[in-house]
Design a protein around this motif. Structure first.
Motif, PDB file in Angstrom:
ATOM      1  N   LEU A 340       0.827  -1.207   0.000  1.00 12.07           N
ATOM      2  CA  LEU A 340       0.000   0.000   0.000  1.00 12.07           C
ATOM      3  C   LEU A 340       0.859   1.254   0.000  1.00 12.07           C
ATOM      4  N   LEU A 341       1.932   1.255   0.767  1.00 11.70           N
ATOM      5  CA  LEU A 341       2.786   2.441   0.808  1.00 11.70           C
ATOM      6  C   LEU A 341       3.534   2.641  -0.507  1.00 11.70           C
ATOM      7  N   SER A 342       3.701   1.559  -1.260  1.00  6.42           N
ATOM      8  CA  SER A 342       4.355   1.717  -2.567  1.00  6.42           C
ATOM      9  C   SER A 342       3.409   2.288  -3.613  1.00  6.42           C
ATOM     10  N   LEU A 343       2.103   2.203  -3.350  1.00  2.00           N
ATOM     11  CA  LEU A 343       1.116   2.705  -4.312  1.00  2.00           C
ATOM     12  C   LEU A 343       0.449   3.999  -3.868  1.00  2.00           C
ATOM     13  N   LEU A 344       0.132   4.095  -2.569  1.00  2.00           N
ATOM     14  CA  LEU A 344      -0.721   5.168  -2.058  1.00  2.00           C
ATOM     15  C   LEU A 344       0.103   6.275  -1.422  1.00  2.00           C
ATOM     16  N   ASP A 345      -0.190   7.503  -1.828  1.00  2.00           N
ATOM     17  CA  ASP A 345       0.501   8.653  -1.258  1.00  2.00           C
ATOM     18  C   ASP A 345      -0.372   9.386  -0.254  1.00  2.00           C
ATOM     19  N   THR A 346      -1.608   9.689  -0.635  1.00  2.00           N
ATOM     20  CA  THR A 346      -2.519  10.411   0.267  1.00  2.00           C
ATOM     21  C   THR A 346      -3.895   9.767   0.231  1.00  2.00           C
TER      22      THR A 346
END
Length: 794
Positions: A340-346
């Motif tokens: 998720l952290l590799s895809l989602l920024d905000t």
């Protein structure tokens, strides 16, 4: 007590009716007075019948709770507390065109007159009836804080105000027209309607949800235009079929919109059986931004989801906490966090009064695949959910039962026709009574001088009037109470006009009551008129698509090595080219197989029972420990061992065989399964064992080499082996009694045997001739331990 909770048990409701007085008492109503003197009370049940007595008493209690609290009525679609709230508001004059009244005043009236339960239960029911995100067509117009989609509770009832909505008149408008029966309230001081004379099928319009004793209901909401068109058509057409109904009702219509992913056939099956489930997804758009950037915006949510819930799930996934009883976060949680952290920024909630739902997700980079980004969010959060169908309601026979959608429509249409018939009959009685009174007044008008003289000179004018003009007592009483100004010439003309109009109305009413066809036409016309007034467009999109599953959601794509030990312990290590000699295992265990692949790849495990299991490499725990038992990540049957592990492309072919001499060719796609319990791939006879499968290169001509336990060798063309998705296969090698198939391999041109001869281990290229499948083979002067082939992938 399985039969206690099975609502489809044939004799359940016959048993429930054993104690009708107890049923009514538990429902909050006194029993109806008996028509004849009651029988003396029965003696206490003997000890032998205690179980039967307890069962009957429990069933009566279950019926009472279900009917008096939890399960809605098919006729008006309301539970008792909802019905009492609406009736109390009507009796107080709290109509849609009148000022709002304090909620506390309504609640007090309801619990004081009709519903002797807690005030919180009544107020919570009223709040739900006012929430436009809970009900498709709210019945109460609330003023103040009535909660939010994010789960915020409503303000206290002393702060909020309510009144009925215009559509609520369709439930209450005909109460004074003799349409429904009334009964005494819990203490006999007031009367309340048994059911409301609903002009539309509100059970299907707003849906219902409830849990009784052993019975639950889950009816989804529907669009008013679609439901009413079905009802009107069913009433008009005696030959209306269930297939026609299913064509007219495409599916539920939820207050929050969303998208139904299930196929039309799945929806039809749920409607036909009265039970099932459908998949519902949030609706979203991709908004373009400056410099090629973009963001995903959720505009509609499925039932049960909210912005706060979705963002909370994102927070939990990106900031995981150790599970109960664990000291540290496990590998699966860390992989999800990394993904998720590799895809989602905000992720933020921008919902406001103008946009009730607006959840914005920003990607790490504009180069991320948009569909993959959306699919990952849908798979890991409640943006995609399942909605259950359980069409249970109190039917026309008074019993709660699970029914099909067609039966619900049929019963409501019967109720509506009967209601209109009662309304017309009631009106006909009113018309006849008014005509009767006016006819008496007309006689007075025509003989006014004589009537005045008779009244003036008679000591008992009523009998004199009755005798002189053949009047009824009702007419005589009306004449004696009439005012003199009502005997003017102008009033006489009005009387004649009113009589003429009432006679026309009476003729029309009698004609309708005498013609079932005209009656049904009237009912259908009224339904369509209400549809024009209150109908609206569908909110929920029905567009079948595949659900976003965790196995298909994006995973961090990186090289990994999957390791399986001989005792079935499974783990993965990041990277390729790992020195397998440095791996540590539990005492008495060692390496069985290790394969190099990518983290999104599917890993296939073949069990000794012939079942094939599939797991994504990323789902296998990592780290430097000993791993986990394979049975904890796939559903291995007790006593089953893993005999092989592999990965590959869907079209790759594998030769499968067993010790009984049978085998067949299958593809990787044939072996794959979405179920944790895997799929049965190979059929085995008692005592047979699965041999390690052989993965093959596509398009290269090959031979099959089979070695028996008696060290006989058979070579035949691979083309003679049948390709099939599962089963027992064909005979690969003919075996003598007590013999078994030991080794199977495939090769292109060179075959090497590894074995023992005279105590020495040697490798030998044997001389062989190509025979046909199912032969017994020829002996080899070597105790064969392994087959080595060329140009064959392992």
């Amino acid at each position: 007590m399985k039969d206690v909770i099975d609502i489809n048990t044939p004799d359940l409701f016959e048993q429930l009716e054993v104690l009708p007085d107890e049923d009514m008492a538990l429902a909050g109503h006194p029993p109806e007075p008996p028509e004849s003197p009651p029988e003396p009370p029965a003696a206490e049940p003997p000890q032998d019948d205690l179980a039967d007595y307890a069962k009957a008493a429990y069933l009566a209690y279950a019926m009472a709770v279900s009917k008096s609290r939890a399960i809605p009525d098919v006729r008006d679609g309301q539970k008792p507390v909802q019905r009492r709230i609406l009736y109390a508001m009507r009796e107080m004059g709290n109509e849609w065109d009148k000022p709002h009244k304090k909620s506390a005043r309504i609640v007090g009236d309801v619990i004081g007159k009709y519903h002797p339960h807690g005030d919180s239960a009544v107020y919570e029911a009223a709040v739900r009836m006012a929430q436009d995100f809970s009900l498709r067509y709210p019945l109460i117009d609330g003023q103040g804080n009535f909660g939010s989609l994010d789960g915020d509770s409503a303000a206290a009832m002393r702060y909020t105000e309510v009144r009925l909505t215009p559509i609520a008149q369709l439930l209450l408008g005909e109460l004074d027209h003799g349409t429904v029966a009334f009964r005494q309230n819990y203490d006999g001081s007031f009367e309340e309607p048994v059911v409301l004379p609903a002009r539309l099928p509100f059970l299907l319009l707003n849906g219902a949800s409830g849990i009784g004793v052993g019975i639950a209901t889950e009816v989804p909401p529907h669009n008013l235009r679609e439901v009413c068109e079905v009802a009107a058509t069913m009433i008009e057409s005696p030959s209306f079929t269930e297939a026609q109904m299913l064509d007219m009702i495409p599916g539920p219509d939820f207050p929050g919109g969303g998208q139904i992913l299930s196929s039309p056939q799945e929806i039809r099956n749920a409607y036909t059986s009265g039970r099932g489930s459908i998949a519902v997804r949030a609706r979203y758009v991709f908004e373009e931004m400056a410099r090629g950037q973009w963001q995903l915006v959720i505009t509609e949510l499925p039932p049960g989801a909210s912005a706060a819930k979705v963002l909370s799930e994102i927070e939990t996934l990106t900031n995981p906490q150790p599970k109960l009883g664990k000291k540290a976060v496990d590998q699966g949680q860390m992989q999800t966090k990394t993904l998720l952290l590799s895809l989602l920024d905000t992720a933020r909630d921008e919902s406001d009064k103008e946009q009730s739902v607006r959840i914005v997700f920003g990607p790490k980079s504009s180069r991320i695949d948009r569909d993959e980004f959306a699919r990952t969010l849908l798979a890991y959060t409640s943006l995609e959910t399942t909605v259950s169908f359980n069409l249970v309601q109190v039917g026309l026979d008074g019993n709660p039962m699970q029914k099909s959608l067609f039966t619900i429509f049929s019963e409501w249409c019967q109720f509506r026709i009967a209601t209109v018939e009662k309304r017309l009959g009631h009106r006909l009685g009113k018309v006849n009574d008014r005509v009767h009174i006016l006819e008496g007044r007309h006689i007075v008008f025509l003989n006014i001088d004589e009537v005045i003289r008779l009244i003036r000179e008679s000591d008992e004018p009523k009998p004199a009037l009755i005798a002189r003009y053949s009047l009824s007592e009702r007419q005589a009483d009306d004449i004696l109470e009439i005012r003199l100004r009502q005997l003017s010439r102008l009033e006489g003309i009005k009387i004649e006009q009113e009589i003429a109009e009432l006679m026309k109305e009476r003729s029309k009413l009698e004609s309708l009551l005498a013609s079932p066809a005209r009656m049904k036409s009237l009912v259908a016309r009224e339904i369509r008129e209400d549809t024009k007034k209150f109908g609206d467009d569908r909110r929920t999109l029905i567009q079948p698509e595949r659900r976003a599953s965790l196995s298909e959601a994006a995973v961090l794509d990186e090289p990994v090595t999957v390791i399986l030990s001989e005792k079935g312990w499974l783990r993965q290590r990041q990277g390729h080219g790992i020195d397998l000699a440095t791996l540590s295992f539990k005492e008495g265990d060692k390496l069985f197989v290790a394969i190099e692949c990518r983290s999104p790849d599917a890993v296939l495990l073949l069990g000794s029972d012939g079942r094939a299991y599939t797991i994504t490499a990323s789902q296998i725990p990592g780290g430097k420990g000993d791993g986990v038992p394979a049975g904890s990540v796939v559903g291995l049957q007790p006593g089953t061992k893993i005999v092989s592990m592999m990965t590959g492309q869907q079209e790759d072919q594998v030769l499968l065989s067993n010790s009984g001499g049978y085998g067949f060719v299958a593809t990787i796609a044939d072996m794959a399964s979405r179920q944790k319990g895997g799929k049965l791939l190979m059929t085995l006879e008692e005592g047979e064992q699965v041999l390690p499968p052989v993965k093959m290169q596509k398009g290269v001509p090959r031979y099959v080499a089979c070695v028996s336990s008696s060290d006989k060798l058979l070579v035949f063309p691979l083309g003679e082996v049948k390709q099939m998705p599962k089963g027992r296969g064909v005979i690969l090698m003919g075996l003598e009694k007590g013999d078994s198939l030991k080794l199977v391999g495939v090769f292109e041109d060179t075959l090497m045997l590894k074995g023992v001869r005279r105590g020495r281990t040697i490798d030998e290229v044997p001389q062989f001739e190509v025979a046909k499948r199912a032969r017994k083979g020829k002996p080899v002067n070597l105790k064969i331990e392994a087959l080595h082939t060329s140009k064959v992938s392992s």
